[in-house]
Every structure is written in structure tokens, then in C-alpha cells.
Motif scaffolding. Structure first.
Motif, PDB file in Angstrom:
ATOM      1  N   TYR A  83       0.811  -1.342  -0.109  1.00 28.26           N
ATOM      2  CA  TYR A  83      -0.564   0.438   0.111  1.00 28.26           C
ATOM      3  C   TYR A  83       0.637   1.200   0.115  1.00 28.26           C
ATOM      4  CZ  TYR A  83      -3.847  -3.189   0.523  1.00 28.26           C
ATOM      5  OH  TYR A  83      -4.328  -4.258   0.507  1.00 28.26           O
ATOM      6  N   HIS A  84       1.941   1.342  -0.003  1.00 31.26           N
ATOM      7  CA  HIS A  84       3.003   2.438   0.163  1.00 31.26           C
ATOM      8  C   HIS A  84       3.101   2.418  -1.599  1.00 31.26           C
ATOM      9  CE1 HIS A  84       6.375   4.273  -0.199  1.00 31.26           C
ATOM     10  NE2 HIS A  84       7.309   3.708  -0.043  1.00 31.26           N
ATOM     11  N   ALA A  85       3.428   1.697  -2.402  1.00 27.66           N
ATOM     12  CA  ALA A  85       3.486   2.135  -4.378  1.00 27.66           C
ATOM     13  C   ALA A  85       4.175   2.598  -4.014  1.00 27.66           C
ATOM     14  CB  ALA A  85       2.302   1.757  -4.421  1.00 27.66           C
ATOM     15  N   ALA A  86       5.829   3.120  -3.483  1.00 26.48           N
ATOM     16  CA  ALA A  86       6.082   4.269  -4.169  1.00 26.48           C
ATOM     17  C   ALA A  86       5.709   5.419  -4.551  1.00 26.48           C
ATOM     18  CB  ALA A  86       7.467   3.522  -5.396  1.00 26.48           C
ATOM     19  N   PHE A  87       5.369   5.458  -3.421  1.00 29.90           N
ATOM     20  CA  PHE A  87       4.811   7.149  -2.583  1.00 29.90           C
ATOM     21  C   PHE A  87       3.430   7.177  -4.159  1.00 29.90           C
ATOM     22  CE2 PHE A  87       9.125   7.297  -0.823  1.00 29.90           C
ATOM     23  CZ  PHE A  87       9.090   7.627   0.419  1.00 29.90           C
ATOM     24  N   GLY A  88       3.269   5.661  -4.221  1.00 30.86           N
ATOM     25  CA  GLY A  88       1.763   6.111  -5.287  1.00 30.86           C
ATOM     26  C   GLY A  88       1.613   6.231  -6.815  1.00 30.86           C
ATOM     27  N   PRO A  89       2.908   6.244  -7.169  1.00 35.45           N
ATOM     28  CA  PRO A  89       2.634   5.748  -9.053  1.00 35.45           C
ATOM     29  C   PRO A  89       1.827   5.171  -9.734  1.00 35.45           C
ATOM     30  CG  PRO A  89       5.035   7.207  -8.480  1.00 35.45           C
ATOM     31  CD  PRO A  89       4.453   6.579  -7.296  1.00 35.45           C
ATOM     32  N   PRO A  90       2.399   3.923  -9.145  1.00 33.06           N
ATOM     33  CA  PRO A  90       1.706   2.372  -9.847  1.00 33.06           C
ATOM     34  C   PRO A  90       0.017   2.098  -9.749  1.00 33.06           C
ATOM     35  CG  PRO A  90       2.882   1.707  -8.145  1.00 33.06           C
ATOM     36  CD  PRO A  90       3.531   3.430  -8.211  1.00 33.06           C
ATOM     37  N   LEU A  91       0.007   3.196  -9.815  1.00 32.15           N
ATOM     38  CA  LEU A  91      -1.956   3.346  -9.791  1.00 32.15           C
ATOM     39  C   LEU A  91      -2.681   1.961 -10.086  1.00 32.15           C
ATOM     40  CD1 LEU A  91      -4.891   4.988  -9.446  1.00 32.15           C
ATOM     41  CD2 LEU A  91      -4.217   6.133 -11.372  1.00 32.15           C
ATOM     42  N   LEU A  92      -2.031   1.758 -11.652  1.00 28.06           N
ATOM     43  CA  LEU A  92      -2.382   0.533 -12.070  1.00 28.06           C
ATOM     44  C   LEU A  92      -1.408  -0.937 -12.078  1.00 28.06           C
ATOM     45  CD1 LEU A  92      -1.909   1.472 -16.284  1.00 28.06           C
ATOM     46  CD2 LEU A  92      -4.187   1.882 -14.477  1.00 28.06           C
ATOM     47  N   GLY A  93      -0.771  -0.606 -10.171  1.00 28.43           N
ATOM     48  CA  GLY A  93      -0.527  -1.822  -9.756  1.00 28.43           C
ATOM     49  C   GLY A  93       0.995  -1.956 -10.288  1.00 28.43           C
ATOM     50  N   HIS A  94       1.838  -2.698  -9.595  1.00 26.82           N
ATOM     51  CA  HIS A  94       3.472  -2.799 -10.414  1.00 26.82           C
ATOM     52  C   HIS A  94       3.392  -3.950 -11.621  1.00 26.82           C
ATOM     53  CE1 HIS A  94       4.915  -1.292  -6.515  1.00 26.82           C
ATOM     54  NE2 HIS A  94       4.238  -2.201  -5.802  1.00 26.82           N
ATOM     55  N   ASN A  95       4.049  -3.481 -12.382  1.00 26.63           N
ATOM     56  CA  ASN A  95       4.226  -4.643 -13.792  1.00 26.63           C
ATOM     57  C   ASN A  95       3.363  -5.372 -14.437  1.00 26.63           C
ATOM     58  OD1 ASN A  95       7.022  -4.148 -12.228  1.00 26.63           O
ATOM     59  ND2 ASN A  95       6.973  -6.610 -12.088  1.00 26.63           N
ATOM     60  N   ASP A  96       2.382  -3.571 -14.315  1.00 23.76           N
ATOM     61  CA  ASP A  96       0.941  -3.573 -15.554  1.00 23.76           C
ATOM     62  C   ASP A  96       1.772  -3.956 -17.099  1.00 23.76           C
ATOM     63  OD1 ASP A  96      -2.014  -2.790 -15.650  1.00 23.76           O
ATOM     64  OD2 ASP A  96      -0.727  -2.078 -17.601  1.00 23.76           O
ATOM     65  N   PRO A  97       0.915  -5.032 -17.414  1.00 20.35           N
ATOM     66  CA  PRO A  97       1.360  -6.003 -18.261  1.00 20.35           C
ATOM     67  C   PRO A  97       0.983  -4.840 -19.489  1.00 20.35           C
ATOM     68  CG  PRO A  97      -0.520  -6.688 -17.511  1.00 20.35           C
ATOM     69  CD  PRO A  97      -0.348  -6.213 -16.343  1.00 20.35           C
ATOM     70  N   ASP A  98       0.343  -4.581 -19.913  1.00 24.42           N
ATOM     71  CA  ASP A  98      -0.094  -3.096 -21.031  1.00 24.42           C
ATOM     72  C   ASP A  98       0.906  -2.804 -20.673  1.00 24.42           C
ATOM     73  OD1 ASP A  98      -2.545  -4.511 -22.212  1.00 24.42           O
ATOM     74  OD2 ASP A  98      -3.985  -3.246 -20.287  1.00 24.42           O
ATOM     75  N   VAL A  99       1.292  -2.074 -19.781  1.00 22.63           N
ATOM     76  CA  VAL A  99       2.579  -0.975 -19.798  1.00 22.63           C
ATOM     77  C   VAL A  99       4.001  -1.729 -20.258  1.00 22.63           C
ATOM     78  CG1 VAL A  99       3.850   1.098 -18.944  1.00 22.63           C
ATOM     79  CG2 VAL A  99       0.716   0.583 -18.281  1.00 22.63           C
ATOM     80  N   ALA A 100       3.944  -3.026 -19.458  1.00 29.80           N
ATOM     81  CA  ALA A 100       5.271  -3.646 -19.727  1.00 29.80           C
ATOM     82  C   ALA A 100       5.417  -3.794 -20.948  1.00 29.80           C
ATOM     83  CB  ALA A 100       5.445  -4.652 -18.726  1.00 29.80           C
ATOM     84  N   ALA A 101       3.622  -4.839 -21.880  1.00 26.29           N
ATOM     85  CA  ALA A 101       4.086  -4.683 -23.096  1.00 26.29           C
ATOM     86  C   ALA A 101       4.583  -3.411 -24.584  1.00 26.29           C
ATOM     87  CB  ALA A 101       3.652  -5.243 -23.914  1.00 26.29           C
ATOM     88  N   ALA A 102       3.896  -2.270 -23.908  1.00 26.05           N
ATOM     89  CA  ALA A 102       4.026  -1.025 -24.919  1.00 26.05           C
ATOM     90  C   ALA A 102       5.599  -0.069 -24.231  1.00 26.05           C
ATOM     91  CB  ALA A 102       3.087   0.271 -24.033  1.00 26.05           C
ATOM     92  N   THR A 103       5.480  -0.443 -23.543  1.00 27.74           N
ATOM     93  CA  THR A 103       7.558  -0.923 -22.719  1.00 27.74           C
ATOM     94  C   THR A 103       8.568  -1.752 -23.680  1.00 27.74           C
ATOM     95  OG1 THR A 103       7.293   0.825 -20.714  1.00 27.74           O
ATOM     96  CG2 THR A 103       9.324  -0.044 -20.630  1.00 27.74           C
ATOM     97  N   ALA A 104       7.785  -2.438 -24.032  1.00 27.21           N
ATOM     98  CA  ALA A 104       9.042  -3.383 -24.065  1.00 27.21           C
ATOM     99  C   ALA A 104       9.263  -3.194 -25.924  1.00 27.21           C
ATOM    100  CB  ALA A 104       8.749  -4.943 -24.034  1.00 27.21           C
ATOM    101  N   GLU A 105       7.766  -2.742 -27.056  1.00 26.19           N
ATOM    102  CA  GLU A 105       7.876  -2.942 -27.919  1.00 26.19           C
ATOM    103  C   GLU A 105       9.175  -1.504 -27.908  1.00 26.19           C
ATOM    104  OE1 GLU A 105       6.710  -0.697 -31.544  1.00 26.19           O
ATOM    105  OE2 GLU A 105       6.494  -0.243 -29.638  1.00 26.19           O
ATOM    106  N   ALA A 106       8.452  -0.570 -27.196  1.00 29.65           N
ATOM    107  CA  ALA A 106       9.384   0.551 -27.569  1.00 29.65           C
ATOM    108  C   ALA A 106      10.913   0.473 -27.533  1.00 29.65           C
ATOM    109  CB  ALA A 106       8.866   1.898 -26.778  1.00 29.65           C
ATOM    110  N   ALA A 107      11.197  -0.361 -26.563  1.00 30.91           N
ATOM    111  CA  ALA A 107      12.684  -0.868 -26.952  1.00 30.91           C
ATOM    112  C   ALA A 107      13.217  -1.668 -27.522  1.00 30.91           C
ATOM    113  CB  ALA A 107      13.227  -2.086 -25.221  1.00 30.91           C
TER     114      ALA A 107
END
Length: 450
Positions: A49-73
């Protein structure tokens, strides 16, 4: 030798940010994160519930965000010249979503965004003074690195968070009481002609949650407009977590500049500064602009991809509906719990944010109200929570967060664990107040979250 011990040999204090070394948890080493949870190097699982002071609103390692980041990489690297399509798309969406934003520039952190906001305000006005509020945190830079979590005897005078800040820099910052609209009008009556900017967290979440009054926010807008000063909303925490348009969309008060941070990319390293076109056009990104603006990692393809995926998910899925519902369940459940235990407590927050102050009501409106909080109980029960596999940061006044990955079973477990943790802390007895200097900032202590 443990990893934590090895870290302390080669990293000052064993951590790379001032509030990551937690008394009683100094051997904690994070090994994995996923959804609403993290695991340490010993295999222990924590609901986070700390969640890095709050940024991961979607949760840690959200699969859609991770996939978009990997595609860009796999497609883009850092070139440091021109602009990418992703930067354009992100800027277009930020200008569409946030009321104050005509144009926007990307940074790597929220602290950089607030730094540039004050720089351009001074460039635009030719003035010296900045106004901030006790309990608000706006980053690590010298102009605003004061009077965040202050000991009682430091309220009402300069309380820098670090040694090494020039006195003349501190003297150019005026600190007022949050929600004190009369003090705002008085400081403008006395110094309005020399006030370049007012910077404020519209909800000061760095001390938990202080909800603003409409009268206070209106006074900021009216006085800045009348004096020709720049009103800056620091929405590094409130932006996207409370609404896609930030708290300004909720309050109906539109600042001149807005700063954003990691939450726009679900925790990826990015920030943004946006606002009125005439102010933004003063930056040197436009040839001839007098306010220098640069940064090698500004608009880096990977955090930009993470931001685009985050915005898309926030727009298309019921993220805010989900976290607001869970937030209301948590606050209602905690309030009932403390009534049953006969523990004086004020449970507050907004949307997905919650915090309990151990003190009698009413709900606090300014930082000095929070001095009544039972610091030992606040920190103590959170240390016991960690032993039960539930993590809320055990530092005084720090808020907690829900994400899209949390569910009702998590809330049930949180309420059960909180009852056990609070009961254990109360049973330990002893003085119910720790020295403020150990948990409430002061020179040399990092107190914020940018």
C-alpha cells in the motif's frame, strides 16, 4: 554477508533515496514486484500500500504498460535530437486532458518540473519571491526544500530539509499555513509586487491528506491574477491518481502552470511541466526563449511509451471507479475499526489514498493540526503490519495507496491485519509520542516523494 550489508558497504546508508532506509526494516531487499504485491530476497510476500509513494496506479508491472515499453525498447533508442512520435502523442493528450495545459515539456522527474516552473515564473515576471506552504513538498531543489515535515519549534520560521542551501535562496521563499486564505491575502498585500509565483500541492499528500477549502484555492487564484504572479499546481501526486485532469479538474480552479510526475507513466521515470502558452514559450526549446530548458533524458522513448499505455488504460478502463470504491471501503472500514477499539483517530484521504491520524477530530486542515498525531502509534502499527505481510510505509504522516490491481480480498486482509497491528502496538505500552526529530524531518532529512 547479506545483500543489505553489502549495500551499506558501497552505498551511503545502503539506499539510493533518503526515505528508503526504514528503522526496523534495514535488511529489507526487494526482489520482485507484481500487481498489488512485492517480494523480498527472503521470499516473503507483502501486499503493498506504499507503492513507491503512489505512482503505480495500475499496480506494479502492469502487463499493458510493460508490453508497450518492451515494444518501444525494440524499436527506439535515445538519440538526443529532434522529437519522436510518442512525445507528440503524449503532449497532445496532456493538453487535451488537463485544463491549464496549452503546451507541455517533458522532464525525467517531478522535482525537475517544479524547478523549471519557478525558473520560468521568475523569467516571466522579473520578480524574486516564491510562496509555498508548510507541509507541501515540491522536490529537492533549494528554492522549495524547506518546511515540509517540521518539528513543532520549526513551524513559522525557516526549516530547510538539507544543509548546504544558501541563506539568500531560503530568504526568497515565503512559507504560509495551508488553507489560511487570510494569510495569502495578507502576504500579497505586503509583497505582491515582488511575488513571482505561488506553488502548492492542491492536496498536500506529503503529510498524509489535507483537503483544501474552496475559499483557500480561490484566494490563490484571485491574488495571483490581481498581482500578475504565476500560480503553480504541483500535481505530481494528485495528477492522474485523483483524475485524468488532475485535482484542478475537480476543484474548478485553473492554475497557470502544472507539474506532473511518475503517475502519468505508472511509475516510469518521467515528469512534465505544462501551462499557459505564453509562459511555456519562454523556454529555450523555442529558439530565442530566455528560460533555459534541457535534459538528455527528457522524452526518453521508454517512459514515454509507458505514459501512453497508462493514459490509454486510464481512459478506456474503469480504473478510477475501482480504486475510488476500494478507497471508500478502506476509509469506512478503518473508521469503524477504531471506534470499536475506542482509539481516537481521524481516517481521511481522497479517492484511492487513505491515512489514519491517531488524534481526536475534527479532520485536520493544516500542518499544525497534525502535531496532535500520536507518532509512536502511527509508526508502530505499521511496523507490525510489515510482520503480517502488509506494507504501509512506517514513517510519520505518510499516506497509503490503492491500485487497480488491489481487490476486495486485499481490503479485507488490510482491515484484519490493521486490527491485529494496532492492538499489538497498544499492548506494548510506553510513551505514546516519539521525538519529532526522528520522524518529522529537519536539516539533513529527505521528507518528500518527487
Amino acid at each position: 554477508m547479506t545483500l543489505a550489508e553489502r549495500a551499506r558497504r558501497v552505498i551511503p546508508g545502503g539506499v539510493n533515496s533518503g526515505q528508503r532506509s526504514i528503522p526496523g526494516l534495514t535488511d529489507l531487499v526487494i526482489a520482485r514486484t507484481a500487481g498489488s504485491r512485492f517480494w523480498d530476497s527472503d521470499g516473503r510476500e507483502f501486499t503493498d500500500y506504499h507503492a513507491a509513494f503512489g505512482p503505480p496506479l495500475l499496480g506494479h508491472n502492469d502487463p499493458d504498460v510493460a508490453a508497450a515499453t518492451a515494444e518501444a525498447a525494440g524499436r527506439l533508442g535515445l538519440t538526443g535530437v529532434a522529437v519522436t512520435e510518442g512525445e507528440v502523442l503524449l503532449a497532445e493528450q496532456l493538453t487535451e486532458l488537463i485544463p491549464s495545459v496549452d503546451k507541455v515539456l517533458l522532464t525525467s522527474t517531478g522535482s525537475e518540473a517544479t524547478f523549471h516552473a519557478l525558473r520560468v515564473a521568475r523569467a516571466a515576471t522579473g520578480r524574486r519571491l516564491v510562496v509555498k506552504f508548510q507541509g507541501c513538498y515540491h522536490g529537492w531543489h533549494d528554492s522549495v526544500s524547506l518546511n515540509v515535515i517540521s518539528a513543532p519549534d520549526r513551524i513559522g520560521r525557516q526549516d530547510p530539509t538539507s544543509a548546504g542551501i544558501l541563506p539568500e535562496v531560503l530568504d526568497a521563499t515565503l512559507v504560509l499555513r495551508f488553507n489560511d486564505h487570510a494569510a495569502v491575502r495578507q502576504v500579497f498585500a505586503e509583497h505582491g509586487a515582488d511575488i513571482a509565483a505561488v506553488i502548492v500541492e492542491p492536496v498536500p499528500h506529503n503529510v498524509g491528506t489535507l483537503l483544501p477549502t474552496g475559499e483557500f484555492l480561490r484566494a490563490l487564484r484571485e491574488e495571483c491574477t490581481a498581482a500578475g504572479s504565476v500560480l503553480v499546481f504541483d500535481e505530481v501526486i494528485t495528477g492522474f491518481r485523483h483524475a485524468l485532469g488532475g485535482y484542478q479538474a475537480i476543484s474548478g480552479i485553473t492554475p497557470d502552470l502544472t507539474t506532473l510526475g511518475k503517475a502519468i507513466a505508472n511509475g516510469a521515470p518521467i515528469g512534465a511541466l505544462g501551462g499557459r502558452a505564453d509562459l511555456m514559450d519562454l523556454f529555450s526549446t523555442r529558439p530565442g526563449g530566455p528560460a533555459f530548458f534541457a535534459g538528455t533524458y527528457n522524452g526518453h522513448p521508454l517512459p514515454v511509451a509507458a505514459a501512453l499505455a497508462t493514459v490509454r488504460k486510464l481512459r478506456e478502463e474503469p480504473v478510477h471507479e475501482h480504486v475510488f470504491r476500494l478507497g471508500e471501503r478502506v476509509r469506512t472500514g478503518l473508521a469503524a475499526l477504531y471506534r470499536r477499539l475506542d482509539v481516537p483517530a481521524v481516517v481521511t484521504g481522497y479517492g484511492s489514498v487513505f491515512v489514519t491520524y491517531f488524534m481526536p477530530g475534527p479532520e485536520p486542515r493544516s500542518y499544525d493540526d497534525l502535531l496532535a498525531n500520536d507518532t509512536a502509534l502511527f509508526v508502530g502499527y505499521r511496523r507490525h503490519l510489515a510482520g503480517l505481510g502488509v506494507f504501509e510505509l512506517p514513517l510519520n504522516l505518510k499516506r497509503s495507496h490503492l491500485s487497480y490491481a488491489h481487490n476486495d480480498a486485499d481490503v479485507d486482509r488490510l482491515l484484519e491485519a490493521t486490527e491485529v497491528a494496532v492492538t499489538r502496538t497498544l499492548a506494548e505500552g510506553g510513551p505514546r509520542d516519539l521525538a519529532h526529530t526522528s520522524t518529522m524531518g529537519g536539516a539533513g532529512t529527505t521528507t518528500g516523494t518527487h
